[in-house]
Design a protein around this motif. Structure first.
Motif, short mmCIF file in Angstrom:
data_model
loop_
_atom_site.label_atom_id
_atom_site.label_comp_id
_atom_site.label_asym_id
_atom_site.label_seq_id
_atom_site.Cartn_x
_atom_site.Cartn_y
_atom_site.Cartn_z
N SER A 109 0.83 -1.20 0.00
CA SER A 109 0.00 0.00 0.00
C SER A 109 0.87 1.26 0.00
CB SER A 109 -0.92 0.00 1.23
OG SER A 109 -1.74 1.14 1.23
N PHE A 110 1.90 1.25 0.84
CA PHE A 110 2.85 2.36 0.89
C PHE A 110 3.55 2.52 -0.46
CE2 PHE A 110 7.30 3.67 1.60
CZ PHE A 110 7.09 4.94 2.14
N SER A 111 3.94 1.39 -1.06
CA SER A 111 4.61 1.41 -2.36
C SER A 111 3.70 1.96 -3.44
CB SER A 111 5.07 0.00 -2.74
OG SER A 111 6.00 -0.51 -1.80
N TYR A 117 3.08 9.05 -6.35
CA TYR A 117 3.84 10.29 -6.15
C TYR A 117 4.81 10.53 -7.31
CZ TYR A 117 7.37 13.43 -4.17
OH TYR A 117 8.27 14.46 -3.97
N TYR A 118 5.60 9.51 -7.64
CA TYR A 118 6.58 9.67 -8.72
C TYR A 118 5.91 9.71 -10.09
CZ TYR A 118 10.47 9.30 -5.53
OH TYR A 118 11.37 9.56 -4.51
N PHE A 119 4.76 9.06 -10.20
CA PHE A 119 4.00 9.15 -11.44
C PHE A 119 3.55 10.59 -11.65
CE2 PHE A 119 -0.12 8.49 -13.79
CZ PHE A 119 0.46 8.07 -14.98
N GLY A 120 3.12 11.24 -10.57
CA GLY A 120 2.72 12.64 -10.64
C GLY A 120 3.87 13.54 -11.05
N ARG A 121 5.05 13.27 -10.53
CA ARG A 121 6.23 14.06 -10.89
C ARG A 121 6.61 13.83 -12.35
NH1 ARG A 121 9.49 15.89 -6.33
NH2 ARG A 121 11.29 15.94 -7.72
N LEU A 158 -6.87 7.77 7.17
CA LEU A 158 -8.34 7.68 7.10
C LEU A 158 -8.80 7.04 5.79
CD1 LEU A 158 -9.29 11.20 8.56
CD2 LEU A 158 -9.10 9.02 9.77
N PRO A 159 -10.08 6.63 5.74
CA PRO A 159 -10.60 6.04 4.49
C PRO A 159 -10.84 7.10 3.42
CG PRO A 159 -12.33 6.18 6.14
CD PRO A 159 -11.06 6.56 6.84
N LEU A 160 -9.80 7.81 3.07
CA LEU A 160 -9.83 8.83 2.03
C LEU A 160 -8.85 8.42 0.93
CD1 LEU A 160 -9.83 12.03 4.30
CD2 LEU A 160 -11.77 10.96 3.17
N PRO A 161 -8.95 8.99 -0.27
CA PRO A 161 -8.11 8.56 -1.41
C PRO A 161 -6.62 8.86 -1.21
CG PRO A 161 -9.39 10.52 -1.98
CD PRO A 161 -9.92 10.04 -0.66
N PHE A 162 -5.90 7.88 -0.69
CA PHE A 162 -4.46 8.02 -0.44
C PHE A 162 -3.69 8.20 -1.74
CE2 PHE A 162 -0.34 5.69 0.44
CZ PHE A 162 0.24 6.72 1.15
N ALA A 163 -4.03 7.40 -2.76
CA ALA A 163 -3.32 7.47 -4.04
C ALA A 163 -3.50 8.84 -4.69
CB ALA A 163 -3.80 6.37 -4.99
N MET A 164 -4.68 9.41 -4.58
CA MET A 164 -4.94 10.72 -5.17
C MET A 164 -4.11 11.80 -4.48
SD MET A 164 -7.10 10.56 -7.68
CE MET A 164 -7.98 12.11 -7.83
N ALA A 165 -4.00 11.71 -3.16
CA ALA A 165 -3.20 12.67 -2.41
C ALA A 165 -1.73 12.57 -2.82
CB ALA A 165 -3.36 12.44 -0.91
N CYS A 166 -1.25 11.34 -3.01
CA CYS A 166 0.14 11.12 -3.40
C CYS A 166 0.39 11.63 -4.83
CB CYS A 166 0.48 9.64 -3.30
SG CYS A 166 0.44 8.99 -1.62
N ALA A 168 -1.27 14.03 -6.37
CA ALA A 168 -1.27 15.49 -6.32
C ALA A 168 0.04 16.02 -5.73
CB ALA A 168 -2.46 15.98 -5.49
N ALA A 169 0.57 15.33 -4.72
CA ALA A 169 1.84 15.73 -4.11
C ALA A 169 2.96 15.69 -5.14
CB ALA A 169 2.16 14.83 -2.93
N GLY A 170 2.94 14.66 -5.96
CA GLY A 170 3.97 14.55 -7.00
C GLY A 170 3.83 15.64 -8.05
N MET A 171 2.59 15.98 -8.38
CA MET A 171 2.35 16.98 -9.43
C MET A 171 2.76 18.39 -9.02
SD MET A 171 -1.27 15.64 -11.07
CE MET A 171 -1.25 16.85 -12.39
N ILE A 172 2.78 18.66 -7.70
CA ILE A 172 3.24 19.98 -7.25
C ILE A 172 4.69 19.91 -6.76
CG2 ILE A 172 0.89 20.65 -6.60
CD1 ILE A 172 1.86 20.46 -3.65
#
Length: 202
Positions: A109-111, A117-121, A158-166, A168-172
């Motif tokens: 899950s962490f991976s 994250y790196y996909f976003g970058r 929390l039960p929120l979209p972890f992948a989406m947050a990651c 977005a983090a990569g994209m900024i």
């Protein structure tokens, strides 16, 4: 020194309140509750009308390879987290080594988050795709710019979209160091949920 610390915390609280962070958490938690309740209802129906949850998980364990299940989970966690991790956590209870499987599940899950994250970058290097996703993910990107690591931490726990947050983090281009720090809270989520689900299935 103590007074200064309290003032800083108060300022942070005011900032998160002013920018709508608490409202965002509440609204998204409410949205996540319905699928969770439906999932629990389906499990209860299956448990009492079709077959026990333990028997169902045992059937899955005996008929599907571990590699297949882990692969499906990794793909889900890397792309928008379409499947609830709780299903897979419950599956690990009937495995040969529950704690080992649960640990590996947490690592996958962490991976998946790291991949996002790196996909976003990487998307920043492809203007057309980057522009398309920026349009689709405007709110996520804006929220990441406002709340940064705290949004990653919330997604991890929390039960929120972890992948989406990651993503977005990569994209900024959020700091790699702090990304890994906040994303590592994903392991804590699996410890807490693992304990709760194992207890419920005992």
């Amino acid at each position: 020194m103590q007074k200064h610390k309290k003032s800083k915390l108060r300022l942070l609280h005011q900032y998160y309140k002013y920018t709508g962070f608490y409202r965002f958490i509440w609204e998204n938690t409410k949205k996540a509750l319905l699928p969770i309740l439906l999932f629990i209802a389906v499990l209860l129906f299956i448990n009492y009308r079709v077959m026990s949850i333990n028997d169902m998980l045992l059937y899955i364990t005996n008929n599907l390879s571990d590699t297949l299940i882990f692969t499906v989970f990794l793909i889900s966690e890397s792309f928008l987290g379409l499947l609830p991790p709780d299903i897979f956590i419950a599956w690990t209870k009937n495995s040969e080594s529950p704690l080992l499987y649960l640990t590996f599940l947490a690592f996958l899950s962490f991976s998946g988050g790291v991949f996002s994250y790196y996909f976003g970058r990487t998307l920043l290097l492809i203007p057309k795709i980057n522009n398309y996703l920026e349009g689709r993910m405007t709110k996520h990107i804006q929220n990441m710019q406002k709340w940064g690591g705290l949004l990653i931490a919330v997604g991890a726990l929390l039960p929120l979209p972890f992948a989406m947050a990651c993503l977005a983090a990569g994209m900024i281009r959020f700091s790699e160091r702090y990304f890994f720090l906040f994303a590592s809270l994903r392991f804590l989520r699996f410890v807490i949920y693992g304990y709760a689900i194992y207890s419920a299935l005992s």
